[in-house]
Design a protein around this motif. Structure first.
Motif, PDB file in Angstrom:
ATOM      1  N   SER A  31       0.825  -1.207   0.000  1.00 27.31           N
ATOM      2  CA  SER A  31       0.000   0.000   0.000  1.00 27.31           C
ATOM      3  C   SER A  31       0.855   1.252   0.000  1.00 27.31           C
ATOM      4  CB  SER A  31      -0.931   0.008   1.212  1.00 27.31           C
ATOM      5  OG  SER A  31      -0.188   0.092   2.422  1.00 27.31           O
ATOM      6  N   LEU A  52      -1.233  -1.358 -10.684  1.00 28.91           N
ATOM      7  CA  LEU A  52      -1.687  -0.336  -9.743  1.00 28.91           C
ATOM      8  C   LEU A  52      -3.190  -0.484  -9.534  1.00 28.91           C
ATOM      9  CD1 LEU A  52      -1.058   2.317  -8.135  1.00 28.91           C
ATOM     10  CD2 LEU A  52      -1.655   3.560 -10.243  1.00 28.91           C
ATOM     11  N   ASP A  54      -6.709   0.849  -6.895  1.00 24.72           N
ATOM     12  CA  ASP A  54      -7.153   1.803  -5.889  1.00 24.72           C
ATOM     13  C   ASP A  54      -7.337   1.087  -4.560  1.00 24.72           C
ATOM     14  OD1 ASP A  54      -9.615   0.478  -5.922  1.00 24.72           O
ATOM     15  OD2 ASP A  54     -10.594   1.986  -7.184  1.00 24.72           O
ATOM     16  N   ALA A  55      -7.790   1.818  -3.545  1.00 22.56           N
ATOM     17  CA  ALA A  55      -7.878   1.259  -2.191  1.00 22.56           C
ATOM     18  C   ALA A  55      -8.875   0.104  -2.112  1.00 22.56           C
ATOM     19  CB  ALA A  55      -8.254   2.355  -1.206  1.00 22.56           C
ATOM     20  N   LEU A  60      -6.242   0.043 -11.877  1.00 17.76           N
ATOM     21  CA  LEU A  60      -6.111   1.371 -12.490  1.00 17.76           C
ATOM     22  C   LEU A  60      -5.172   1.360 -13.690  1.00 17.76           C
ATOM     23  CD1 LEU A  60      -5.760   3.595  -9.275  1.00 17.76           C
ATOM     24  CD2 LEU A  60      -7.812   3.229 -10.671  1.00 17.76           C
ATOM     25  N   ALA A  77      -0.470  10.104  -9.003  1.00 19.94           N
ATOM     26  CA  ALA A  77      -1.692   9.871  -8.219  1.00 19.94           C
ATOM     27  C   ALA A  77      -2.783  10.834  -8.664  1.00 19.94           C
ATOM     28  CB  ALA A  77      -1.408  10.047  -6.737  1.00 19.94           C
ATOM     29  N   GLN A  82      -5.292   6.055  -0.574  1.00 18.00           N
ATOM     30  CA  GLN A  82      -4.429   4.871  -0.572  1.00 18.00           C
ATOM     31  C   GLN A  82      -4.473   4.187  -1.933  1.00 18.00           C
ATOM     32  OE1 GLN A  82      -5.263   1.000   1.635  1.00 18.00           O
ATOM     33  NE2 GLN A  82      -3.724   1.932   2.993  1.00 18.00           N
ATOM     34  N   TYR A  83      -3.312   3.695  -2.337  1.00 19.34           N
ATOM     35  CA  TYR A  83      -3.173   2.955  -3.585  1.00 19.34           C
ATOM     36  C   TYR A  83      -2.476   1.638  -3.271  1.00 19.34           C
ATOM     37  CZ  TYR A  83      -4.318   7.317  -5.994  1.00 19.34           C
ATOM     38  OH  TYR A  83      -4.955   8.451  -6.426  1.00 19.34           O
TER      39      TYR A  83
END
Length: 523
Positions: A31, A52, A54-55, A60, A77, A82-83
């Protein structure tokens, strides 16, 4: 170096490296807590892909395709939050081990491009003074007294100078029209001061004219800079408009080793020739143009073979370039024989780019209408003593007419000829290929180009390169060619000197070249 857990999603921080393995049922993730605009960079070593998310785990972007050679990744970003970075197995490399490194997380506020290093010592000193709370007042006072541009010596290169063009107090931008790069360069602002600058390292023999354009509107094309372009208000040396209208006048930069141009000014002891403006109608072209006819003093009593100069672009060669005065002085100095001139105007701005690039109808006009008319004016001479001349498109036209009618024009004087030109949908430098394909003709050439007319990094050849290519072709065919290059641009300021040197080269009476016509590099 940490080892990733099979189930846990662990945080990853800048500069950290982690080692893990991946399998069909094992996709380790890490994370990242990011701010909108953060620039993230990293690297994967090993045969895995990296995605990648997303939370919430929604994909993505695929950052690393393990099947490809590249293992570096980069993304920005989109928003705060959070990613996740997730490693994924390749079918060809099950249970692969890998290392993931997060090299950098750069905040948006830190992504401003660092200002270029200051080449000018004077500007470097000013920048330090500004940091200490000083103002630019003393700097500008010096410039008012000493003039612009700012010229500084180089200790490691006595044959070069640093030249800094300056503008005071623009709101948003300043452009330099006529820069040594050959482009319309942007000046940089010195911090948040009122000093805008552009610095160049140039030969000490440089000569150019220029304008500065402050606060150019962002809308529009590159010609928009003409809306604010003007001469440099702190440079006392101007060129062009005789009334010194700022928007129509260019400023002059001539460094110490620039070759002299000794034939430009009227001399009290030299009898001036006569200039008459005539109107010539062309049935071939369907238009009418002015032709300025110059006859040297004592023309009716000449006892030697006369010369004839046929020159394009009368709008420039009767104003910015004092052609009649140049001819008066060259004849008085015994450098060329008594030489008359036909200085040919363009009917309009629109006809110039149509007629001067190789045009069969224009060649017919020159051969069947202009030259017979010149004979009626008593200006006829043989081709060996006739020079066809011009700059830019005019230089291109001159070389084209030599190829088409060597029986009329035995000498081609080309100043920054546009030899990059070609007809639509053909390879560039068309005219050089025509000379290569045809037998050698009874022609002599003087080709001049500027070192600031390079076009490096652009598609196709520019003025400098295409002139060199034509020179090579002509020399390979056995033509007599004098090819010279000066530290100048596409500029009448240089061409007014080169016109004189070209005439001396082609129809001169002495085998010796005057010092003013020898480029500095050859002295």
């Amino acid at each position: 170096m940490a080892c990733a857990s099979a189930l846990a999603v662990e945080p990853l921080s800048q500069g950290q490296s982690v080692r893990a393995s991946v399998a069909k049922t094992l996709q380790p993730s890490w994370s990242l807590d990011l701010k909108a605009g953060d620039l993230v960079q990293g690297k994967v070593v090993g045969d895995v892909s990296l995605r990648l998310l997303d939370a919430r785990g929604n994909p993505l972007r695929l950052l690393v395709d393990g099947a490809d050679m590249s293992r570096d990744f980069m993304f920005v970003a989109r928003e705060d939050g959070q990613y996740l970075l997730r490693a994924e197995q390749l079918s060809t490399r099950p249970q692969a081990e890998f290392t993931l490194t997060l090299s950098q997380v750069l905040a948006l506020s830190e992504q401003q491009r660092a200002p270029a290093a200051l080449l000018s010592p004077a500007l470097g000193q000013l920048a330090e003074q500004l940091k200490q709370g000083a103002t630019t007042q003393a700097f500008w006072k010096d410039r008012e007294q000493q003039g612009t541009p700012l010229v500084e010596a180089l200790a490691d290169s006595p044959n070069e100078r640093l030249v800094t063009f300056l503008w005071r107090g623009a709101r948003q931008n300043v452009r330099l029209f006529g820069s040594p790069s050959g482009g319309h360069d942007a000046l940089q602002r010195l911090g948040d001061s009122d000093v805008w600058y552009a610095t160049y390292r140039v030969p000490s023999s440089a000569r150019l004219s220029y304008q500065l354009a402050p606060d150019v509107p962002e809308a529009g094309d590159r010609r928009t800079l003409l809306a604010t372009a003007q001469r440099d208000p702190l440079n006392p040396h101007s060129f062009g408009n005789q009334k010194y209208e700022p928007s129509l006048t260019r400023s002059v930069m001539e460094l110490p080793d620039a070759p002299p141009q000794p034939w430009l000014n009227k001399r009290a002891h030299v009898a001036p020739g006569s200039v008459e403006r005539e109107s010539l109608k062309s049935e071939i072209l369907g238009n009418t143009r002015d032709v300025y006819v110059y006859r040297p003093a004592g023309w009716n009593n000449i006892d030697q073979q006369p010369g004839l100069l046929v020159l394009f672009d009368a709008h420039a060669y009767t104003h910015q370039v004092p052609t009649p005065t140049i001819l008066d002085n060259l004849i008085a100095d015994g450098l060329i024989p008594p030489t008359a001139a036909l200085i040919i105007a363009n009917p309009s701005d629109e006809t110039r780019p149509v007629e001067l690039p190789p045009n069969a109808d224009f060649a017919r006009f020159m051969a069947q209408e202009l030259m017979p008319w010149a004979k009626q004016q008593g200006l006829a001479t043989d081709a060996r003593h006739t020079v066809v001349a011009g700059s830019s498109y005019g230089g291109l036209a001159s070389a084209w007419l030599g190829l088409q009618h060597p029986e009329l024009f035995g000498n081609v004087l080309s100043l920054s000829g546009s030899y990059w030109w070609s007809p639509p949908n053909t390879e560039d430098q068309w005219l050089a290929r025509q000379y290569a394909a045809n037998p050698r003709l009874p022609l002599r050439f003087y080709l001049q180009a500027g070192l600031f007319e390079d076009k490096s990094g652009s598609p196709g050849a520019g003025i400098l390169d295409s002139n060199r290519q034509l020179r090579n072709v002509l020399q390979a065919k056995g033509y007599p060619v004098e090819h010279v290059e000066y530290a100048s641009g596409h500029d009448y300021l240089q061409w007014r000197g080169s016109l004189a040197c070209g005439l001396i080269s082609l129809i001169g009476k002495s085998p010796e070249t005057p010092e003013a016509c020898v480029p500095v590099a050859l002295r």
